[in-house]
Design a protein around this motif. Structure first.
Motif, mmCIF file in Angstrom:
data_model
loop_
_atom_site.group_PDB
_atom_site.id
_atom_site.type_symbol
_atom_site.label_atom_id
_atom_site.label_comp_id
_atom_site.label_asym_id
_atom_site.label_seq_id
_atom_site.Cartn_x
_atom_site.Cartn_y
_atom_site.Cartn_z
ATOM 1 N N LEU A 135 23.284 22.154 24.652
ATOM 2 C CA LEU A 135 21.838 21.957 24.753
ATOM 3 C C LEU A 135 21.487 20.557 25.238
ATOM 4 O O LEU A 135 20.568 20.375 26.038
ATOM 5 N N GLY A 136 22.227 19.559 24.773
ATOM 6 C CA GLY A 136 21.927 18.179 25.139
ATOM 7 C C GLY A 136 21.993 17.910 26.627
ATOM 8 O O GLY A 136 21.316 17.008 27.134
ATOM 9 N N SER A 137 22.784 18.690 27.350
ATOM 10 C CA SER A 137 22.922 18.470 28.792
ATOM 11 C C SER A 137 21.656 18.850 29.556
ATOM 12 O O SER A 137 21.475 18.456 30.709
ATOM 13 N N TYR A 138 20.787 19.613 28.919
ATOM 14 C CA TYR A 138 19.545 20.027 29.570
ATOM 15 C C TYR A 138 18.378 19.091 29.247
ATOM 16 O O TYR A 138 17.280 19.287 29.753
ATOM 17 N N TYR A 139 18.640 18.107 28.421
ATOM 18 C CA TYR A 139 17.557 17.231 27.963
ATOM 19 C C TYR A 139 17.124 16.260 29.045
ATOM 20 O O TYR A 139 17.916 15.484 29.567
ATOM 21 N N ASN A 140 15.850 16.331 29.396
ATOM 22 C CA ASN A 140 15.213 15.362 30.278
ATOM 23 C C ASN A 140 14.110 14.706 29.452
ATOM 24 O O ASN A 140 13.170 15.388 29.036
ATOM 25 N N PRO A 141 14.192 13.409 29.171
ATOM 26 C CA PRO A 141 13.250 12.762 28.249
ATOM 27 C C PRO A 141 11.775 12.934 28.612
ATOM 28 O O PRO A 141 10.916 12.874 27.743
ATOM 29 N N ARG A 142 11.495 13.152 29.902
ATOM 30 C CA ARG A 142 10.099 13.186 30.347
ATOM 31 C C ARG A 142 9.606 14.587 30.713
ATOM 32 O O ARG A 142 8.467 14.742 31.139
ATOM 33 N N PHE A 143 10.441 15.589 30.497
ATOM 34 C CA PHE A 143 10.110 16.909 31.039
ATOM 35 C C PHE A 143 10.800 17.973 30.190
ATOM 36 O O PHE A 143 12.027 18.037 30.152
ATOM 37 N N SER A 144 10.035 18.804 29.494
ATOM 38 C CA SER A 144 10.633 19.707 28.508
ATOM 39 C C SER A 144 10.993 21.093 29.034
ATOM 40 O O SER A 144 11.665 21.855 28.343
ATOM 41 N N ASP A 145 10.573 21.446 30.234
ATOM 42 C CA ASP A 145 10.821 22.801 30.736
ATOM 43 C C ASP A 145 12.297 23.205 30.747
ATOM 44 O O ASP A 145 12.624 24.350 30.410
ATOM 45 N N PRO A 146 13.219 22.310 31.142
ATOM 46 C CA PRO A 146 14.630 22.713 31.132
ATOM 47 C C PRO A 146 15.141 23.100 29.744
ATOM 48 O O PRO A 146 16.085 23.877 29.631
ATOM 49 N N VAL A 147 14.512 22.567 28.691
ATOM 50 C CA VAL A 147 14.917 22.886 27.320
ATOM 51 C C VAL A 147 14.163 24.093 26.789
ATOM 52 O O VAL A 147 14.753 25.043 26.271
ATOM 53 N N LYS A 148 12.858 24.070 26.936
ATOM 54 C CA LYS A 148 12.048 25.116 26.300
ATOM 55 C C LYS A 148 12.247 26.491 26.931
ATOM 56 O O LYS A 148 11.889 27.501 26.324
ATOM 57 N N LYS A 149 12.838 26.552 28.126
ATOM 58 C CA LYS A 149 13.090 27.857 28.743
ATOM 59 C C LYS A 149 14.077 28.684 27.919
ATOM 60 O O LYS A 149 14.124 29.901 28.030
ATOM 61 N N TYR A 150 14.845 28.009 27.045
ATOM 62 C CA TYR A 150 15.829 28.712 26.217
ATOM 63 C C TYR A 150 15.291 29.044 24.820
ATOM 64 O O TYR A 150 16.017 29.584 23.989
ATOM 65 N N PHE A 151 14.046 28.705 24.572
ATOM 66 C CA PHE A 151 13.458 28.937 23.250
ATOM 67 C C PHE A 151 13.409 30.429 22.935
ATOM 68 O O PHE A 151 13.003 31.250 23.763
ATOM 69 N N SER A 152 13.816 30.777 21.712
ATOM 70 C CA SER A 152 13.830 32.177 21.286
ATOM 71 C C SER A 152 12.533 32.518 20.555
ATOM 72 O O SER A 152 12.348 32.149 19.396
ATOM 73 N N ASP A 153 11.649 33.220 21.236
ATOM 74 C CA ASP A 153 10.388 33.635 20.618
ATOM 75 C C ASP A 153 10.630 34.596 19.461
ATOM 76 O O ASP A 153 9.907 34.573 18.463
ATOM 77 N N GLU A 154 11.639 35.426 19.595
ATOM 78 C CA GLU A 154 11.932 36.413 18.551
ATOM 79 C C GLU A 154 12.351 35.731 17.254
ATOM 80 O O GLU A 154 11.869 36.072 16.167
ATOM 81 N N THR A 155 13.252 34.756 17.370
ATOM 82 C CA THR A 155 13.689 34.027 16.177
ATOM 83 C C THR A 155 12.532 33.275 15.544
ATOM 84 O O THR A 155 12.369 33.275 14.320
ATOM 85 N N PHE A 156 11.721 32.643 16.376
ATOM 86 C CA PHE A 156 10.584 31.894 15.850
ATOM 87 C C PHE A 156 9.598 32.813 15.136
ATOM 88 O O PHE A 156 9.068 32.466 14.075
ATOM 89 N N ALA A 157 9.358 33.985 15.701
ATOM 90 C CA ALA A 157 8.411 34.926 15.099
ATOM 91 C C ALA A 157 8.845 35.338 13.696
ATOM 92 O O ALA A 157 8.006 35.570 12.819
ATOM 93 N N ASN A 158 10.151 35.396 13.484
ATOM 94 C CA ASN A 158 10.681 35.816 12.179
ATOM 95 C C ASN A 158 10.935 34.656 11.223
ATOM 96 O O ASN A 158 11.109 34.876 10.020
ATOM 97 N N HIS A 159 10.974 33.435 11.758
ATOM 98 C CA HIS A 159 11.306 32.278 10.912
ATOM 99 C C HIS A 159 10.428 31.076 11.278
ATOM 100 O O HIS A 159 10.935 29.989 11.559
ATOM 101 N N LYS A 160 9.129 31.266 11.270
ATOM 102 C CA LYS A 160 8.207 30.194 11.657
ATOM 103 C C LYS A 160 8.271 29.013 10.690
ATOM 104 O O LYS A 160 8.340 27.857 11.100
ATOM 105 N N LEU A 161 8.245 29.310 9.415
ATOM 106 C CA LEU A 161 8.251 28.241 8.413
ATOM 107 C C LEU A 161 9.560 27.461 8.446
ATOM 108 O O LEU A 161 9.567 26.231 8.294
ATOM 109 N N ASP A 162 10.660 28.164 8.671
ATOM 110 C CA ASP A 162 11.965 27.496 8.748
ATOM 111 C C ASP A 162 12.023 26.531 9.932
ATOM 112 O O ASP A 162 12.672 25.485 9.859
ATOM 113 N N PHE A 163 11.353 26.898 11.018
ATOM 114 C CA PHE A 163 11.309 26.038 12.199
ATOM 115 C C PHE A 163 10.616 24.717 11.870
ATOM 116 O O PHE A 163 11.101 23.636 12.225
#
Length: 324
Positions: A135-163
């Motif tokens: 994951l760290g290889s996709y980190y651009n300090p000024r631009f989050s799209d390369p990271v957030k494209k991998y965000f799992s909406d399904e996991t977040f929907a089931n574990h919002k508070l844990d996030f």
């Protein structure tokens, strides 16, 4: 435009509330600008809610019924349309990742810079929400799209508070990295001398770091809208800010500080109610701090559009306004 028109409505309320609420056409105007702000901006609902709370507090002794009626009606209508209405029209809701650039960038930064200090449990927790190797290889300090494209909406929907708990836990463990991550992804909105996107006439700029990120990671291709040397020169001049003094007038950070000076002028002249006219723009600016880009004009265009109006009312010598 809707935020600008809404701001004008607030100015009218602040300068002559009695006259404003005595005319039905003003109610229609206010309703239309509120709906326009909410429907045409992803962060519009937050701008309206913030404005609603401040207006309700300031005018709690008078006109609170009118304010409650207008705002609650439009907000309820907005939520009905964006839930039931969108479902009926087969309009998909936006991804939750659009509002989580701050924590997602922080997680990626930790993977890149504090990997050895993360426990396996913490790495696994991050992987749940960002299931990608290295994951760290996709980190651009000024631009989050390369990271957030991998965000799992399904996991977040089931574990919002844990996030949320995970972010708080890691932020307390690595406070320095949390602050640095936030600043790197937002400094363009408050630091005047920032090189960034003022305008853009293509999907990526091949000779820039962000452009390469778009091309290599996001698989975007260069596609100029109009082939013109003049337009390219205008774009480069604005984005690179090469003209002394004048370049500051299309700097987001500089406009932000001008806005603060205007607010200070209002306070100094004791025109306290007029401070309400800054609330919509402040709402836009605050939500833009959580945007995917460190500083992009389109997110805060309403600041540039509203500032001449705000500046005018901040410097007026009209005695009637001074006594409002």
């Amino acid at each position: 435009m809707s935020v600008t028109l809404f701001t004008i409505g607030i100015i009218e309320i602040c300068t002559n509330a009695e006259q404003f609420f005595s005319k039905k056409r003003n109610y229609i105007y206010l309703i239309c600008t509120i709906l326009g702000t909410m429907f045409f901006r992803n962060n519009g609902i937050y701008v309206i809610l913030l404005s609603f709370l401040f207006l309700l507090f300031v005018f709690r002794k008078q006109y609170y019924k009118s304010i409650l009626g207008v705002f609650l009606t439009t907000i309820v209508f907005f939520y009905v349309m964006t839930t039931w209405g969108y479902a009926k029209l087969n309009i998909k809701q936006g991804s939750a990742k659009e509002m989580f650039s701050i924590p997602l960038q922080f997680f990626a930064r930790l993977e890149q810079r504090e990997n050895e200090n993360l426990t396996q449990e913490e790495k696994d927790a991050i992987y749940q929400y960002l299931p990608v190797e290295n994951l760290g290889s996709y980190y651009n300090p000024r631009f989050s799209d390369p990271v957030k494209k991998y965000f799992s909406d399904e996991t977040f929907a089931n574990h919002k508070l844990d996030f949320i708990k995970l972010y708080i836990k890691l932020a307390l463990k690595f406070p320095g990295e949390a602050i640095k991550s936030f600043i790197c992804n937002s400094y363009g909105y408050y630091y005047p001398d920032t090189l960034g996107w003022g305008i853009i006439t293509e999907t990526f700029k091949g000779d820039s770091d962000v452009g390469k990120e778009m091309q290599d990671v996001l698989n975007w291709n260069q596609s100029p809208i109009i082939q013109s040397k003049l337009i390219q020169w205008i774009e480069d001049t604005i984005n690179k800010k090469e003209i002394p003094m004048i370049s500051m007038f299309y700097s987001i950070g500089f406009m932000f500080w001008i806005m603060l000076v205007c607010m200070a002028a209002i306070w100094y002249q004791k025109k306290y109610k007029l401070l309400l006219m800054f609330i919509p723009v402040i709402g836009v600016w605050l939500t833009s701090l959580a945007s995917p880009v460190f500083g992009e004009m389109r997110y805060v265009l309403s600041l540039f559009m509203c500032l001449p109006i705000l500046f005018t009312f901040s410097t007026t010598k009209d005695r009637e306004l001074l006594n409002k």
